[in-house]
Design a protein around this motif. Structure first.
Motif, short mmCIF file in Angstrom:
data_model
loop_
_atom_site.label_atom_id
_atom_site.label_comp_id
_atom_site.label_asym_id
_atom_site.label_seq_id
_atom_site.Cartn_x
_atom_site.Cartn_y
_atom_site.Cartn_z
N LEU A 11 52.20 41.69 29.47
CA LEU A 11 51.92 40.79 30.57
C LEU A 11 51.93 39.36 30.06
CD1 LEU A 11 49.17 41.22 33.18
CD2 LEU A 11 49.17 39.18 31.80
N ALA A 12 52.58 38.49 30.79
CA ALA A 12 52.59 37.06 30.45
C ALA A 12 52.78 36.26 31.74
CB ALA A 12 53.72 36.75 29.46
N PHE A 13 52.57 34.96 31.63
CA PHE A 13 52.87 34.06 32.73
C PHE A 13 54.04 33.19 32.33
CE2 PHE A 13 48.40 35.05 33.59
CZ PHE A 13 48.54 35.50 34.88
N LYS A 14 55.03 33.10 33.22
CA LYS A 14 56.25 32.35 32.92
C LYS A 14 56.24 30.95 33.51
CE LYS A 14 60.10 34.26 32.43
NZ LYS A 14 61.34 34.96 32.31
N ALA A 15 55.43 30.74 34.54
CA ALA A 15 55.39 29.43 35.18
C ALA A 15 54.05 29.27 35.88
CB ALA A 15 56.52 29.28 36.19
N VAL A 16 53.65 28.02 36.08
CA VAL A 16 52.41 27.75 36.79
C VAL A 16 52.58 26.49 37.64
CG1 VAL A 16 51.41 26.43 34.87
CG2 VAL A 16 49.91 27.42 36.57
N GLN A 17 52.04 26.56 38.85
CA GLN A 17 51.98 25.40 39.73
C GLN A 17 50.53 25.27 40.17
OE1 GLN A 17 54.53 26.42 42.97
NE2 GLN A 17 56.40 25.91 41.88
N GLY A 18 50.03 24.07 40.16
CA GLY A 18 48.66 23.84 40.60
C GLY A 18 48.59 22.71 41.60
N GLU A 19 47.79 22.93 42.62
CA GLU A 19 47.56 21.89 43.62
C GLU A 19 46.05 21.68 43.69
OE1 GLU A 19 48.66 20.99 48.29
OE2 GLU A 19 49.09 22.97 47.45
N PHE A 20 45.60 20.48 43.38
CA PHE A 20 44.18 20.17 43.33
C PHE A 20 43.80 19.40 44.58
CE2 PHE A 20 46.01 20.65 39.16
CZ PHE A 20 45.20 21.64 38.64
N LEU A 21 42.98 20.02 45.41
CA LEU A 21 42.70 19.49 46.74
C LEU A 21 41.37 18.76 46.84
CD1 LEU A 21 43.86 22.75 48.51
CD2 LEU A 21 45.19 20.66 48.19
N LYS A 22 40.38 19.22 46.08
CA LYS A 22 39.04 18.65 46.14
C LYS A 22 38.35 18.93 44.81
CE LYS A 22 35.42 18.33 49.58
NZ LYS A 22 34.96 18.81 50.88
N ARG A 23 37.47 18.03 44.39
CA ARG A 23 36.80 18.23 43.10
C ARG A 23 35.81 19.40 43.18
NH1 ARG A 23 34.95 12.34 41.33
NH2 ARG A 23 32.99 13.40 41.60
N PRO A 24 35.97 20.39 42.30
CA PRO A 24 35.02 21.52 42.28
C PRO A 24 33.78 21.13 41.47
CG PRO A 24 36.89 21.94 40.81
CD PRO A 24 37.13 20.61 41.46
N GLU A 25 32.70 20.81 42.17
CA GLU A 25 31.49 20.28 41.53
C GLU A 25 30.38 21.32 41.45
OE1 GLU A 25 31.16 16.87 44.15
OE2 GLU A 25 31.98 15.58 42.56
N ALA A 26 30.75 22.60 41.37
CA ALA A 26 29.80 23.70 41.22
C ALA A 26 30.57 24.87 40.61
CB ALA A 26 29.21 24.09 42.58
N ASP A 27 29.90 26.01 40.45
CA ASP A 27 30.58 27.20 39.95
C ASP A 27 31.81 27.46 40.82
OD1 ASP A 27 28.38 27.33 38.32
OD2 ASP A 27 27.68 29.27 39.05
N VAL A 28 32.89 27.88 40.18
CA VAL A 28 34.15 28.11 40.89
C VAL A 28 34.47 29.60 40.90
CG1 VAL A 28 36.63 27.60 40.94
CG2 VAL A 28 35.01 25.81 40.28
N VAL A 29 34.88 30.09 42.06
CA VAL A 29 35.32 31.47 42.22
C VAL A 29 36.83 31.45 42.45
CG1 VAL A 29 35.15 33.59 43.59
CG2 VAL A 29 33.09 32.23 43.11
N PHE A 30 37.54 32.22 41.63
CA PHE A 30 38.99 32.32 41.70
C PHE A 30 39.33 33.63 42.39
CE2 PHE A 30 37.78 29.66 38.23
CZ PHE A 30 38.66 28.60 38.28
N VAL A 31 40.12 33.54 43.47
CA VAL A 31 40.41 34.70 44.30
C VAL A 31 41.91 34.97 44.30
CG1 VAL A 31 40.20 35.70 46.61
CG2 VAL A 31 38.46 34.08 45.79
N CYS A 32 42.27 36.21 43.94
CA CYS A 32 43.66 36.66 44.02
C CYS A 32 43.68 37.91 44.88
CB CYS A 32 44.22 36.96 42.63
SG CYS A 32 45.93 37.54 42.67
N GLU A 33 44.47 37.87 45.95
CA GLU A 33 44.56 39.00 46.88
C GLU A 33 45.96 39.61 46.89
OE1 GLU A 33 41.32 38.15 50.25
OE2 GLU A 33 42.94 36.66 50.25
N ASP A 34 46.60 39.63 45.74
CA ASP A 34 47.98 40.12 45.63
C ASP A 34 48.05 41.52 45.03
OD1 ASP A 34 49.10 37.90 46.80
OD2 ASP A 34 49.46 36.86 44.91
N GLY A 35 47.07 42.36 45.32
CA GLY A 35 47.05 43.72 44.77
C GLY A 35 48.28 44.53 45.12
#
Length: 158
Positions: free
Chosen positions: A85-109
């Motif tokens: 397993l590896a990652f070949k590319a990444v795109q990030g879009e930063f919309l608002k400053r996360p100023e507390a604990d962050v939860v990362f959600v992936c729903e691509d099961g």
């Protein structure tokens, strides 16, 4: 004896400690892991915040990496398959400053299931984009703070 979530968190901690220490330093915790979705929390602490007291870009990338990859690793292990397993590319879009604990959600099961099916049947490398949303539930509910699209690459080993 131990719940599947406890075992998954133990595995993640040991994997981080032994293979990718930066993961271990960020202290991620798996909140949800099922066939359809994974949720990973990274606490906002001294090691994960920047000079603006929001989550540092590098820590956000670690969270997106875990959310995008852990489900694939877990699904492959449950099937008894060994994958690379590896990652070949990444795109990030930063919309608002996360100023507390962050939860990362992936729903691509379902997408990950299809990728694993294809690589196990053909032996070929399979690349697909998975989406991870970063939220700060304690401050902003389900409002997305950052959105990541990572090209996940899987291939059957051996």
């Amino acid at each position: 004896m131990f719940s599947p979530l406890f075992k998954a968190n133990l595995y993640l901690s040991l994997f981080g400690w032994s293979k990718v220490p930066l993961i271990w330093l960020c202290r991620p915790k798996i909140l949800t892991l099922n066939e359809h979705k994974v949720e990973i929390r990274i606490p906002l602490k001294r090691r994960t915040k920047n000079h603006l007291n929001s989550m540092y870009f590098g820590a956000l990338a670690v969270g997106a990496d875990i959310a995008g990859g852990f489900m694939a690793m877990s699904k492959a292990e449950n099937r008894g398959e060994k994958i690379s397993l590896a990652f070949k590319a990444v795109q990030g879009e930063f919309l608002k400053r996360p100023e507390a604990d962050v939860v990362f959600v992936c729903e691509d099961g379902e997408l990950i299931d299809a990728m694993l099916d294809k690589t196990t049947s053909t032996g070929e490398r399979v690349n697909e984009a998975v989406t991870i949303n970063a939220i700060c539930p304690s401050l902003h509910g389900d409002e997305v703070m950052a959105k990541f699209v990572l090209t996940l690459s899987v291939k059957k080993r051996g």
